[in-house]
Design an enzyme around this catalytic site. Structure first.
Site, PDB file in Angstrom:
ATOM      1  N   VAL A 183       0.816  -1.207   0.000  1.00 56.79           N
ATOM      2  CA  VAL A 183       0.000   0.000   0.000  1.00 56.79           C
ATOM      3  C   VAL A 183       0.859   1.270   0.000  1.00 56.79           C
ATOM      4  O   VAL A 183       0.662   2.175  -0.818  1.00 56.79           O
ATOM      5  CB  VAL A 183      -0.944  -0.003   1.233  1.00 56.79           C
ATOM      6  CG1 VAL A 183      -1.896   1.162   1.171  1.00 56.79           C
ATOM      7  CG2 VAL A 183      -1.714  -1.296   1.302  1.00 56.79           C
ATOM      8  N   GLY A 270       6.652  -2.945   4.950  1.00 50.99           N
ATOM      9  CA  GLY A 270       5.809  -3.302   6.087  1.00 50.99           C
ATOM     10  C   GLY A 270       6.203  -2.530   7.335  1.00 50.99           C
ATOM     11  O   GLY A 270       7.189  -1.793   7.343  1.00 50.99           O
ATOM     12  N   HIS A 445     -28.193   8.416 -11.784  1.00 49.69           N
ATOM     13  CA  HIS A 445     -27.485   8.559 -13.063  1.00 49.69           C
ATOM     14  C   HIS A 445     -27.229  10.041 -13.336  1.00 49.69           C
ATOM     15  O   HIS A 445     -28.144  10.848 -13.155  1.00 49.69           O
ATOM     16  CB  HIS A 445     -28.342   7.992 -14.193  1.00 49.69           C
ATOM     17  CG  HIS A 445     -27.718   8.174 -15.547  1.00 49.69           C
ATOM     18  ND1 HIS A 445     -26.613   7.449 -15.941  1.00 49.69           N
ATOM     19  CD2 HIS A 445     -28.020   9.026 -16.562  1.00 49.69           C
ATOM     20  CE1 HIS A 445     -26.279   7.837 -17.168  1.00 49.69           C
ATOM     21  NE2 HIS A 445     -27.113   8.786 -17.577  1.00 49.69           N
TER      22      HIS A 445
END
Ligand code: NAI
Length: 466
Positions: A183, A270, A445
């Site tokens: 990440v 990490g 929409h």
């Protein structure tokens, strides 16, 4: 001097301070001890400052694309000192917010370092040099995590950096190498590529974001390649040499060793738990082989009266919102309420790279491994009208469901603003709604959320706009 509290929280990140607020709401006399700043890593070094940086990167990208929409922009450049002022303003506003919340809830705050001297006593070395001791009926350990590196690679804060260093870097590196495509690695690679760095990412596993669904990893790698970010997968860093101007890395991939030049190296392999000096062993709080605090049930440690939550208890998922919710449950458990651990299959994972990634639950491969008969629905943003309007047509929504009843097992999204789309899936999963209910719900929409609707329809063989 001794002060007596129903709860003493150690660590004021999003785990600790949210736990303290919940305790105050339940009528517990609460104190919180923090040696750095209220808000913790998330607010000061992690989620918030990095997302501010990514916002800058997005605005820069948007400005570069503006002429395609008919908006004339003379030239685009980034003034990093102004960027840092914006980042600091954002962080300090939220920091004041947390200070206010502590006051509002009557929580006593202690600026210092806590150490457990017994199960009901916490010694605090205050930052002003004095000492105090707090009596505690309950203790919540919420000390979080810190970046870790490889055993042979020291983080020097100058050339070899952790994310804590990189977020406040005073100039954009010409060449940035990133070790680890998890990440942190992909978020920083994405941000610094937009800010103008030439980025090379080195990942030891066969794909970027290896914890995500394989199709997600492939989409991110493709998007990164298009943006000129080099991602070397199944690659291992052999050595790092300091040169007069920067770093010379040697990287082994497919049996070949190649040299990679870089001005800076971000190490993002990490994070490890912060437990040193806490006195855990003395009071009987056990840790596992990697140093994470062992818990059972609603986050009880092996020492009666002491609970632990957040990054300090597990490597996955190390997320602010997980820590907050774990803290709430731990505190409710202390207060005698029925409290259970979190359902980690219903926790959103968001990676704020460009395009964004969001997911929860099982990947398609994991669902098959667990023996489910799987039904998959997909919908690409290239067929979504709002994505076309935004000019961001990369990515898709993928729904993984159980074929028999349509139970939602996982959702995997890549594309524009998908971190804001995942809560629909989380809510559906939490109330045990199936893909049938998602398909039956009316979606406005034009919105990006229509892609979630269409993916559910696709899983039922009823996709409309494909
Ligand atoms: P991570 O565990 O997500 O990724 C580490 C990556 O480094 C993995 O892909 C791993 O295979 C790779 N790696 C490990 N050793 C390596 C080596 N020797 N050479 C090359 N690659 C190697 O950890 P990361 O990215 O450091 O993040 C730490 C934690 O912080 C994670 O649990 C993450 O979830 C959390 N976080 C969450 C964010 C978010 O929610 N947006 C943002 C930033 C961090």
């Amino acid at each position: 001097m001794q002060d007596a509290y129903d709860l003493v929280v150690i660590g004021a990140g999003p785990g600790g301070y949210v736990g303290a607020i919940r305790a105050a709401q339940l009528g517990m006399r609460t104190a919180i001890v923090e040696r750095d700043k209220l808000g913790g890593t998330c607010l000061h070094y992690g989620c918030i400052p990095t997302k501010a940086l990514l916002q800058v990167a997005e605005v820069a990208e948007l400005a570069r694309r503006a002429p395609q929409l008919g908006v004339r922009v003379e030239s685009v450049s980034v003034d990093l000192s102004a960027v840092h002022r914006y980042r600091e303003r954002t962080v300090s506003t939220l920091h004041r917010g947390v200070e206010y919340l502590m006051r509002k809830n009557g929580i006593a705050t202690f600026a210092g370092t806590a150490r457990l001297v017994s199960r009901d006593r916490v010694h605090v070395s205050l930052n002003d040099g004095s000492e105090t001791e707090l009596r505690a009926r309950h203790v919540l350990i919420a000390t979080g995590s810190r970046p870790r590196s490889l055993p042979w690679l020291a983080l020097d804060g100058e050339r070899v950096l952790s994310s804590d260093h990189l977020v406040s870097l005073q100039e954009v590196p010409g060449k940035l190498a990133v070790l680890g495509a998890g990440v942190i690695g992909v978020e920083f690679a994405s941000a610094f590529a937009s800010l103008g760095s030439q980025v090379t990412v080195i990942e030891i596993l066969p794909r970027a974001l290896p914890a995500e669904d394989e199709e997600v990893s492939a989409a991110v790698e493709k998007a990164f390649a298009r943006r000129g970010i080099r991602v070397l997968t199944s690659a291992s860093l052999k050595s790092v040499e300091r040169t007069p101007t920067g770093l010379q890395l040697s990287v082994e991939k497919d049996g070949q060793v190649e040299g990679v030049e870089a001005d800076r190296l971000l190490v993002a392999v990490g994070r490890g738990p912060v437990t040193d000096g806490l006195g855990l062993e003395e009071v009987g709080v056990e840790v596992d082989g990697q140093g994470f605090v062992r818990t059972q049930g609603a986050y009880r440690t092996t020492a009666p009266g002491i609970w632990a939550i957040g990054d300090v208890i597990h490597a996955q998922p190390m997320l602010a919102h997980v820590a907050s919710e774990e803290a709430v449950r731990a505190v409710e458990d202390m207060a005698g309420h029925a409290a259970a651990p979190l359902d980690y299959d219903a926790v959103p994972r968001c990676t704020y790279c460009s395009p964004e990634v969001a997911s929860f639950g099982l990947t398609e491969a994991q669902a098959r491994e667990r023996g489910y008969e799987v039904r998959v629905g997909r919908f690409p943003f290239s067929a979504n009208s709002k994505a076309l309007i935004l000019g961001e047509r990369e990515g898709f929504v993928k729904v993984v469901a159980d074929a028999r009843h349509g139970e939602i097992l996982g959702m995997h999204l890549v594309g524009p603003r998908v971190t804001e789309l995942v809560p629909e899936g989380i809510l559906a999963k939490s109330v045990e709604a199936t893909i049938h209910e998602v398909a039956a719900a009316v979606h406005a929409h034009p919105t990006l959320a229509e892609a979630v609707h269409e993916a559910a329809l696709d899983a039922l063989g009823r996709v409309v706009h494909l």
